[in-house]
Design a protein around this motif. Structure first.
Motif, PDB file in Angstrom:
ATOM      1  N   LEU A 250      -2.396   0.990  -7.169  1.00 35.70           N
ATOM      2  CA  LEU A 250      -2.993   1.950  -6.251  1.00 35.70           C
ATOM      3  C   LEU A 250      -1.941   2.351  -5.230  1.00 35.70           C
ATOM      4  O   LEU A 250      -1.170   1.510  -4.759  1.00 35.70           O
ATOM      5  N   ARG A 251      -1.976   3.627  -4.870  1.00 35.25           N
ATOM      6  CA  ARG A 251      -0.955   4.123  -3.959  1.00 35.25           C
ATOM      7  C   ARG A 251      -1.574   4.594  -2.645  1.00 35.25           C
ATOM      8  O   ARG A 251      -2.634   5.240  -2.637  1.00 35.25           O
ATOM      9  N   CYS A 252      -0.901   4.276  -1.559  1.00 34.83           N
ATOM     10  CA  CYS A 252      -1.268   4.782  -0.242  1.00 34.83           C
ATOM     11  C   CYS A 252      -0.064   5.519   0.309  1.00 34.83           C
ATOM     12  O   CYS A 252       1.026   4.939   0.414  1.00 34.83           O
ATOM     13  N   HIS A 253      -0.251   6.762   0.659  1.00 34.14           N
ATOM     14  CA  HIS A 253       0.831   7.597   1.150  1.00 34.14           C
ATOM     15  C   HIS A 253       0.470   8.141   2.529  1.00 34.14           C
ATOM     16  O   HIS A 253      -0.618   8.666   2.730  1.00 34.14           O
ATOM     17  N   GLN A 254       1.380   8.007   3.495  1.00 31.99           N
ATOM     18  CA  GLN A 254       1.131   8.510   4.843  1.00 31.99           C
ATOM     19  C   GLN A 254       2.237   9.460   5.266  1.00 31.99           C
ATOM     20  O   GLN A 254       3.378   9.346   4.842  1.00 31.99           O
ATOM     21  N   THR A 255       1.847  10.408   6.100  1.00 29.78           N
ATOM     22  CA  THR A 255       2.818  11.365   6.636  1.00 29.78           C
ATOM     23  C   THR A 255       2.964  11.208   8.150  1.00 29.78           C
ATOM     24  O   THR A 255       3.492  12.096   8.818  1.00 29.78           O
ATOM     25  N   GLU A 256       2.474  10.088   8.697  1.00 25.21           N
ATOM     26  CA  GLU A 256       2.451   9.883  10.145  1.00 25.21           C
ATOM     27  C   GLU A 256       3.605   9.036  10.660  1.00 25.21           C
ATOM     28  O   GLU A 256       3.733   8.843  11.863  1.00 25.21           O
ATOM     29  N   ASN A 257       4.405   8.482   9.749  1.00 28.10           N
ATOM     30  CA  ASN A 257       5.517   7.617  10.147  1.00 28.10           C
ATOM     31  C   ASN A 257       5.036   6.379  10.914  1.00 28.10           C
ATOM     32  O   ASN A 257       5.735   5.866  11.801  1.00 28.10           O
ATOM     33  N   HIS A 258       3.822   5.917  10.588  1.00 26.65           N
ATOM     34  CA  HIS A 258       3.297   4.720  11.234  1.00 26.65           C
ATOM     35  C   HIS A 258       3.932   3.469  10.648  1.00 26.65           C
ATOM     36  O   HIS A 258       4.206   3.384   9.456  1.00 26.65           O
ATOM     37  N   ARG A 259       4.098   2.478  11.513  1.00 23.32           N
ATOM     38  CA  ARG A 259       4.795   1.251  11.106  1.00 23.32           C
ATOM     39  C   ARG A 259       3.920   0.349  10.242  1.00 23.32           C
ATOM     40  O   ARG A 259       4.363  -0.233   9.273  1.00 23.32           O
ATOM     41  N   TYR A 260       2.654   0.183  10.665  1.00 26.22           N
ATOM     42  CA  TYR A 260       1.784  -0.776   9.994  1.00 26.22           C
ATOM     43  C   TYR A 260       0.958  -0.086   8.907  1.00 26.22           C
ATOM     44  O   TYR A 260       0.408   0.988   9.120  1.00 26.22           O
ATOM     45  N   MET A 261       0.861  -0.763   7.773  1.00 23.73           N
ATOM     46  CA  MET A 261      -0.012  -0.301   6.692  1.00 23.73           C
ATOM     47  C   MET A 261      -0.776  -1.496   6.143  1.00 23.73           C
ATOM     48  O   MET A 261      -0.231  -2.598   6.077  1.00 23.73           O
ATOM     49  N   TYR A 262      -2.023  -1.261   5.769  1.00 26.36           N
ATOM     50  CA  TYR A 262      -2.917  -2.336   5.348  1.00 26.36           C
ATOM     51  C   TYR A 262      -3.636  -1.944   4.056  1.00 26.36           C
ATOM     52  O   TYR A 262      -3.951  -0.784   3.845  1.00 26.36           O
ATOM     53  N   TRP A 263      -3.920  -2.940   3.250  1.00 27.14           N
ATOM     54  CA  TRP A 263      -4.832  -2.768   2.122  1.00 27.14           C
ATOM     55  C   TRP A 263      -6.029  -3.702   2.333  1.00 27.14           C
ATOM     56  O   TRP A 263      -5.864  -4.903   2.537  1.00 27.14           O
TER      57      TRP A 263
END
Lengths: 114, 112
Positions: B21-34
């Motif tokens: 599964l892929r999570c893609h962000q365009t916000e340049n945020h440091r933290y990502m969670y699943w």
């Protein structure tokens, strides 16, 4: 064991009622507590609380944190059917490690009947 | 809406197959969670990332691995899917500590 406990797990009220949702926590190195509303899709952010005793308010919703007793409440006054949702509480802590993470409770399912 | 996209949105797969599964962000945020969300369990943290190539386990990490080779993408892999991994998976991002996390729209995964 659960670190973030919400109560009640579900609640049914009539339009116009006032409700209070509870969230208690037991974590290491607390940073913040957040409230989210989830309808049939992704959770949406409501409030973030970091200091005790300071009420956050948005329309009919308000929330307050007690860092001594380790709990927060979310109040909704004059409830409407559109308030029906799952309300999630989350706590940011580091569990004694070096990195902080967000841990959620199981949520409170609120149903507002006309 | 925060620029966060999950793909695929729905997937049905067979037991024993690998799934990513892929999570893609365009916000340049440091933290990502699943997270995974199941009835009666709320949102449970699987893995999270606090920077490129920096990841850590959550409370239900068994059977899952993650990778973050660049800021914008956080991949969740089920090496060999099992029926117990049937769930709705949410990705979330946050800029830093003490800021709100924003959620993707979720991926409904069914393992048959």
């Amino acid at each position: 064991e659960d670190k973030v406990v919400q109560s009640p797990l579900s609640l049914v009220v009539h339009e116009g009622d006032t409700v209070t949702l509870n969230c208690s926590y037991e974590v290491t190195n607390f940073r913040s507590l957040l409230w989210y509303k989830q309808e049939k899709k992704a959770p949406t952010f409501l409030f973030m609380l970091t200091s005790s005793g300071i009420e956050k308010k948005s329309g009919r919703l308000s929330s307050i944190l007690d860092k001594k007793e380790l709990f927060s409440i979310l109040n909704i006054t004059a409830t409407q059917t559109g308030d029906s949702a799952v309300y999630l509480c989350a706590v940011e802590d580091n569990s004694g490690g070096s990195n902080y993470k967000l841990t959620f409770g199981k949520g409170t399912l609120l149903t507002v009947n006309p | 809406d925060a620029g966060i996209t999950q793909s695929p949105r729905h997937k049905v797969t067979e037991t024993g197959t690998p799934v990513t599964l892929r999570c893609h962000q365009t916000e340049n945020h440091r933290y990502m969670y699943w997270y995974r969300q199941d009835p009666g369990h709320g949102l449970r943290l699987i893995h999270y990332s606090y920077g490129v190539k920096d990841t850590d386990k959550g409370e239900v990490s068994d059977g899952y691995s993650v990778s973050r080779s660049k800021t914008e993408d956080f991949l969740l892999t089920l090496e060999s899917a099992t029926s117990s991994q049937t769930s709705v998976y949410f990705c979330a991002i946050s800029r830093q500590m003490n800021t709100e996390a924003f959620f993707g729209q979720g991926t409904r995964l069914t393992v048959v």
